[in-house]
Design an enzyme around this catalytic site. Structure first.
Site, PDB file in Angstrom:
ATOM      1  N   LYS A 202      -8.229  -0.674  -9.484  1.00  0.00           N
ATOM      2  CA  LYS A 202      -8.351  -1.308  -8.481  1.00  0.00           C
ATOM      3  C   LYS A 202      -9.731  -0.423  -7.932  1.00  0.00           C
ATOM      4  O   LYS A 202      -9.591   0.657  -7.582  1.00  0.00           O
ATOM      5  CB  LYS A 202      -7.522  -1.672  -7.323  1.00  0.00           C
TER       6      LYS A 202
ATOM      7  N   TYR B 212      -2.772   5.364  -4.426  1.00  0.00           N
ATOM      8  CA  TYR B 212      -4.120   5.947  -4.080  1.00  0.00           C
ATOM      9  C   TYR B 212      -4.089   7.207  -4.987  1.00  0.00           C
ATOM     10  O   TYR B 212      -3.128   7.510  -5.818  1.00  0.00           O
ATOM     11  CB  TYR B 212      -4.228   6.396  -2.562  1.00  0.00           C
TER      12      TYR B 212
ATOM     13  N   SER C 149       0.802  -1.269  -0.012  1.00  0.00           N
ATOM     14  CA  SER C 149       0.117   0.045  -0.007  1.00  0.00           C
ATOM     15  C   SER C 149       0.795   1.130  -0.018  1.00  0.00           C
ATOM     16  O   SER C 149       1.934   1.293   0.556  1.00  0.00           O
ATOM     17  CB  SER C 149      -1.103  -0.118   1.283  1.00  0.00           C
TER      18      SER C 149
ATOM     19  N   HIS D  58     -13.564  -2.334  -1.821  1.00  0.00           N
ATOM     20  CA  HIS D  58     -12.705  -2.034  -0.674  1.00  0.00           C
ATOM     21  C   HIS D  58     -13.192  -2.528   0.598  1.00  0.00           C
ATOM     22  O   HIS D  58     -13.047  -2.002   1.426  1.00  0.00           O
ATOM     23  CB  HIS D  58     -12.719  -0.496  -0.713  1.00  0.00           C
TER      24      HIS D  58
ATOM     25  N   THR E 121      -5.983   2.610  -7.021  1.00  0.00           N
ATOM     26  CA  THR E 121      -7.185   2.357  -6.355  1.00  0.00           C
ATOM     27  C   THR E 121      -8.179   3.681  -6.598  1.00  0.00           C
ATOM     28  O   THR E 121      -7.575   5.018  -6.104  1.00  0.00           O
ATOM     29  CB  THR E 121      -6.890   2.430  -4.616  1.00  0.00           C
TER      30      THR E 121
END
Length: 410
Positions: free
Chosen positions: A280, A162, A137, A304, A188
């Protein structure tokens, strides 16, 4: 980070105290029979605030519950007398065009050291041991480079990005992933707005915990987690600004997410990365098709973990539709609600090339560090092999090719 007891004094007694406080968690790990048992072990070891952050979902947690229960809506129509034995099974596959030994992997999740001091290194080491894909992440508590040391270039790695407002930050993160030998990036797209996670509000969630009376009482109830926390350095979001403690970073990060991100910005990231790129957070067939037109090579179906939009569809329920829309040649990944090896088998049979696990391995991490992660992976591996053996499928390729004959909606 200020603490009530000097670190030097805590570390002096650490060799004596650590085995005592870890005895009960270790025993729970050994008794665990499945991931649900690991969840209970994690709950008993982890500060309530941190466990609920891991365990919870948005609003009334309907999306979370349905993501798990939806697997039971699909029946396994197995073949008998298939002649399978453990020696005939082959779970190898490709993820992001790299060979791996298992068709499931650990999803990118933020803040592993919140649950155990070993953090992302525990998960990365187990992934390397099992020849699995590991995904990291953006908000990890271990750096991109440090994870790469424990999960070498010979094994595939995916970096999750992100949607940050700061293009320079996005560019720097992509450059760091490229330099460390990451094979793919997963963008994401379903966290541009924060989900309404009410457990966190009730618990007064902070990262790391503050020193309120409630938090101190909860810390006393969980001595193994608390000792772990007190005797180790304060963790940071290592890939964003590793000179700031996590609690100082939270305000900065919240301001960094970009709710007005569009397909044009996503296309810029595809161009900037220039390699394999997954979108994603997809739950619609039309978005999956659009992603392919905007530079994405992989479709990652996910809601999520039921933590964003309440009553979002269970990922397993939209898998076939998305697979049909993008065709057989596009890589499709799915995560969401996986707690059993049969869940993985159903997702593979319905069209996924590989399956991400999230809460399942994090329960193991919270319950016992790398030992717990290994237990989670071994449990799911064993259950998947048993399912394939009973279904009469020797390989993951065969499971995908014959899947719709074997898995039917009730």
């Amino acid at each position: 980070m200020h603490r009530y007891v000097p670190m030097s004094l805590l570390r002096l007694f650490s060799p004596l105290v650590t085995p005592l406080v870890n005895a009960a968690p270790k025993s729970r790990l050994e008794r665990a029979a499945n991931v649900w048992d690991l969840r209970e072990a994690a709950k008993l070891r982890t500060h309530r605030m941190c466990f609920d952050y891991l365990d919870g979902g948005a609003d009334d947690e309907i999306a979370l519950a349905r993501s798990r229960s939806a697997y039971s809506d699909y029946h396994l129509h197995y073949h008998v007398l298939a002649g399978n034995s453990p020696e005939t099974l082959d779970l190898r596959t490709k993820i992001f065009n790299r060979d791996v030994s298992l068709p499931f992997f650990m999803c990118p999740t933020a803040g592993h050291r919140m649950w155990h001091t070993e953090g992302e290194l525990a998960s990365a080491s187990v992934a390397a041991e099992k020849n699995m894909l590991f995904s990291l992440s953006s908000l990890a508590t271990t750096s991109i480079a440090d994870v790469a040391k424990h999960h070498p270039a010979s094994l595939p790695k995916c970096f999750q990005l992100y949607l940050f407002k700061d293009r320079g930050l996005n560019r720097d993160l992509l450059a760091a992933a490229r330099e460390a030998g990451y094979d793919a990036v997963a963008l994401t797209a379903d966290l541009t707005w924060f989900g309404n996670r009410e457990r966190d509000k009730r618990n007064g969630f902070s990262v790391p915990p503050d020193y309120s009376v409630k938090q101190i009482v909860e810390a006393i109830k969980r001595p193994a987690w608390t000792w772990d926390y007190l005797t180790n350095p304060t963790y940071t979001y290592a890939n964003i600004a590793n000179d700031l403690p996590a609690e100082a970073m939270s305000y900065y990060i919240n301001r960094q997410f970009a709710p007005d991100f569009t397909w044009q910005e996503a296309e810029w990231i595809a161009s900037e990365w220039g390699g394999q790129l997954a979108l994603k957070g997809v739950v619609r067939a039309d978005d999956a098709v659009k992603a392919l037109d905007h530079g994405f090579s992989t479709i990652w179906i996910s809601n999520h973990g039921g933590r964003q939009l309440e009553t979002a569809p269970p990922p397993i329920s939209v898998l076939q539709e998305i697979r049909d829309a993008v065709g057989d040649d596009v890589e499709v990944i799915m995560d969401g609600g996986v707690m059993r090896g049969t869940d993985i088998a159903k997702a593979l049979a319905l069209g996924a090339n590989s399956v991400g696990i999230g809460k399942a391995y994090l329960y193991g991490l919270a319950a016992g560090g790398s030992r717990g992660v290994r237990r989670a992976v071994d449990m799911l591996d064993d259950e998947l092999r048993r399912a394939m053996g009973l279904l009469g499928c020797r390989t993951t390729k065969e499971l995908r090719e014959r899947g719709r004959e074997l898995v039917r909606h009730k």
